[in-house]
Design a protein around this motif. Structure first.
Motif, mmCIF file in Angstrom:
data_model
loop_
_atom_site.group_PDB
_atom_site.id
_atom_site.type_symbol
_atom_site.label_atom_id
_atom_site.label_comp_id
_atom_site.label_asym_id
_atom_site.label_seq_id
_atom_site.Cartn_x
_atom_site.Cartn_y
_atom_site.Cartn_z
ATOM 1 N N MET A 1 26.363 -26.461 -18.149
ATOM 2 C CA MET A 1 26.103 -25.113 -17.516
ATOM 3 C C MET A 1 25.269 -24.396 -17.371
ATOM 4 N N MET A 2 23.617 -24.866 -18.343
ATOM 5 C CA MET A 2 22.537 -23.791 -18.233
ATOM 6 C C MET A 2 21.906 -24.714 -17.744
ATOM 7 N N TYR A 3 21.884 -25.797 -17.259
ATOM 8 C CA TYR A 3 21.192 -26.976 -16.668
ATOM 9 C C TYR A 3 21.521 -26.275 -15.325
ATOM 10 N N PHE A 4 22.699 -26.787 -14.757
ATOM 11 C CA PHE A 4 22.948 -26.410 -13.591
ATOM 12 C C PHE A 4 22.305 -24.592 -12.921
ATOM 13 N N LEU A 5 22.667 -24.122 -14.084
ATOM 14 C CA LEU A 5 21.717 -22.698 -13.660
ATOM 15 C C LEU A 5 20.380 -22.601 -13.487
ATOM 16 N N THR A 8 19.841 -24.040 -9.557
ATOM 17 C CA THR A 8 20.306 -23.527 -8.650
ATOM 18 C C THR A 8 18.845 -22.473 -9.136
ATOM 19 N N VAL A 9 18.353 -21.573 -10.318
ATOM 20 C CA VAL A 9 17.401 -21.028 -9.530
ATOM 21 C C VAL A 9 16.048 -20.911 -9.412
ATOM 22 N N GLY A 10 16.173 -22.721 -9.762
ATOM 23 C CA GLY A 10 14.705 -23.503 -9.004
ATOM 24 C C GLY A 10 14.482 -23.615 -7.949
ATOM 25 N N ARG A 11 15.736 -23.930 -7.327
ATOM 26 C CA ARG A 11 15.581 -24.196 -6.480
ATOM 27 C C ARG A 11 15.123 -23.016 -5.403
ATOM 28 N N LEU A 12 15.220 -21.606 -5.816
ATOM 29 C CA LEU A 12 14.855 -20.408 -5.230
ATOM 30 C C LEU A 12 13.403 -20.542 -4.519
ATOM 31 N N PHE A 18 13.361 -21.052 -0.949
ATOM 32 C CA PHE A 18 12.678 -19.500 -0.321
ATOM 33 C C PHE A 18 13.734 -19.322 1.292
ATOM 34 N N ILE A 19 13.319 -19.737 1.570
ATOM 35 C CA ILE A 19 13.662 -19.480 3.367
ATOM 36 C C ILE A 19 15.104 -18.973 3.036
ATOM 37 N N ILE A 227 30.088 -31.256 -6.398
ATOM 38 C CA ILE A 227 30.536 -31.093 -5.063
ATOM 39 C C ILE A 227 29.338 -30.563 -3.665
ATOM 40 N N PHE A 228 29.069 -29.226 -4.415
ATOM 41 C CA PHE A 228 28.115 -27.633 -3.500
ATOM 42 C C PHE A 228 27.151 -27.319 -4.186
ATOM 43 N N TYR A 229 26.281 -27.038 -3.577
ATOM 44 C CA TYR A 229 24.987 -26.143 -4.707
ATOM 45 C C TYR A 229 24.856 -24.595 -3.422
ATOM 46 N N PRO A 230 24.945 -23.918 -4.610
ATOM 47 C CA PRO A 230 24.652 -22.704 -4.460
ATOM 48 C C PRO A 230 23.438 -21.990 -3.194
ATOM 49 N N VAL A 231 22.341 -23.014 -3.560
ATOM 50 C CA VAL A 231 20.933 -22.791 -3.055
ATOM 51 C C VAL A 231 20.939 -23.775 -2.812
ATOM 52 N N PRO A 232 20.384 -24.086 -1.101
ATOM 53 C CA PRO A 232 20.287 -25.439 -0.982
ATOM 54 C C PRO A 232 18.826 -26.068 -0.892
ATOM 55 N N HIS A 233 18.828 -27.100 -0.789
ATOM 56 C CA HIS A 233 17.251 -27.780 -1.239
ATOM 57 C C HIS A 233 17.284 -28.851 -0.553
ATOM 58 N N GLY A 234 16.156 -29.364 -0.136
ATOM 59 C CA GLY A 234 15.130 -30.607 0.728
ATOM 60 C C GLY A 234 16.005 -31.885 0.865
ATOM 61 N N ASN A 235 17.046 -32.400 -0.511
ATOM 62 C CA ASN A 235 17.429 -33.637 0.202
ATOM 63 C C ASN A 235 17.903 -33.878 1.401
#
Length: 259
Positions: A1-5, A8-12, A18-19, A227-235
């Motif tokens: 759970m901590m890894y997922f959080l 998620t925060v890191g992708r911001l 950020f955009i 299955i779904f990332y709350p914060v999108p990323h570039g992949n």
């Protein structure tokens, strides 16, 4: 759970995340101001980014190009006259080991070398573009040739196709080399999502082609647990770019009369 959080925060703090966050804030402010047009515009952009960067839709689309060319057992590949690996797995870097910079598609090189090591071809042929050095353009295939001849994973000869502008050049140059050496059947190694166009080009110049797909970026992403990332990323954008590149490339080659 901590890894997922943490992810998620890191992708911001990544460009896409950020955009996306800025668009959400802009959409919220537009809703507060009752500016429907602005809210729809910013909200629509944020939604689009979420779909591409936060879901597996791009990976699924890319996997549709990959699946027909997946090879689960390299030992089952029939014996060919030569193994041809297309460029894209590496480029020139003057400060790199063997002056090589490996890319995501370096799986192509590994797969091709293993095929030759397994006795599936009597030679390895390296495609690719070129780089400039002292006013002269040099083939990227030479870099791969120097590397493998130093490590010697097999005893078979290694050839390079010279400087190629695109896949069609690689097909034409392979045909000329095949006529010189008496080759009829080749094992063609490239990214699986690039194989449909590549295989067709090589067959059109008169070669019998055994396709060996590698660099399974779409299928690999589908096997990821999320299955779904709350914060999108570039992949997802990268996967969509590969998919669109092939679809547009197929149409372009058709219009040029190459397919």
């Amino acid at each position: 759970m901590m890894y997922f959080l943490s992810k998620t925060v890191g992708r911001l703090f990544e460009p896409i995340g950020f955009i996306w966050a800025v668009l959400l804030v802009a959409c919220y402010r537009a809703i507060r101001r009752k500016d429907k047009l602005q809210a729809l515009f910013t909200g629509g952009l944020a939604l689009g980014i979420s779909i591409v960067g936060g879901t597996k839709l791009p990976a699924f689309l890319l996997s549709t190009l990959e699946r027909p060319y997946v090879v689960e057992d390299l030992t089952a590949i029939p014996k060919c006259d030569a193994v041809v690996v297309l460029g894209g797995g590496h480029s020139h870097l003057s400060t790199g080991t063997f002056e090589i910079e490996l890319h995501d598609a370096a799986d192509r090189i590994l797969t091709a070398a293993e095929l030759v090591r397994l006795g599936k071809g009597d030679a390895l042929v390296s495609g690719g573009g070129g780089y400039w050095e002292n006013g002269k353009q040099i083939s990227e295939g030479v870099l791969l040739k120097n590397w493998l001849e130093t490590w010697k994973p097999f005893d078979e000869p290694i050839y390079d196709l010279g400087v190629n502008r695109h896949t069609r050049d690689e097909a034409i140059n392979t045909k000329a080399m095949a006529e010189k050496h008496g080759w009829k059947k080749i094992a063609l190694v490239t990214s699986a999502w690039h194989m449909r166009r590549s295989k067709t080009l090589f067959e059109q110049v008169g070669l019998e082609v055994v396709p060996v797909g590698s660099d399974l970026q779409g299928i690999s992403a589908l096997e990821n647990m999320w299955i779904f990332y709350p914060v999108p990323h570039g992949n997802g954008f990268e996967q969509l770019a590969y998919y669109m590149h092939e679809q547009v490339g197929w149409v372009y080659y058709k219009l040029r009369g190459w397919l």
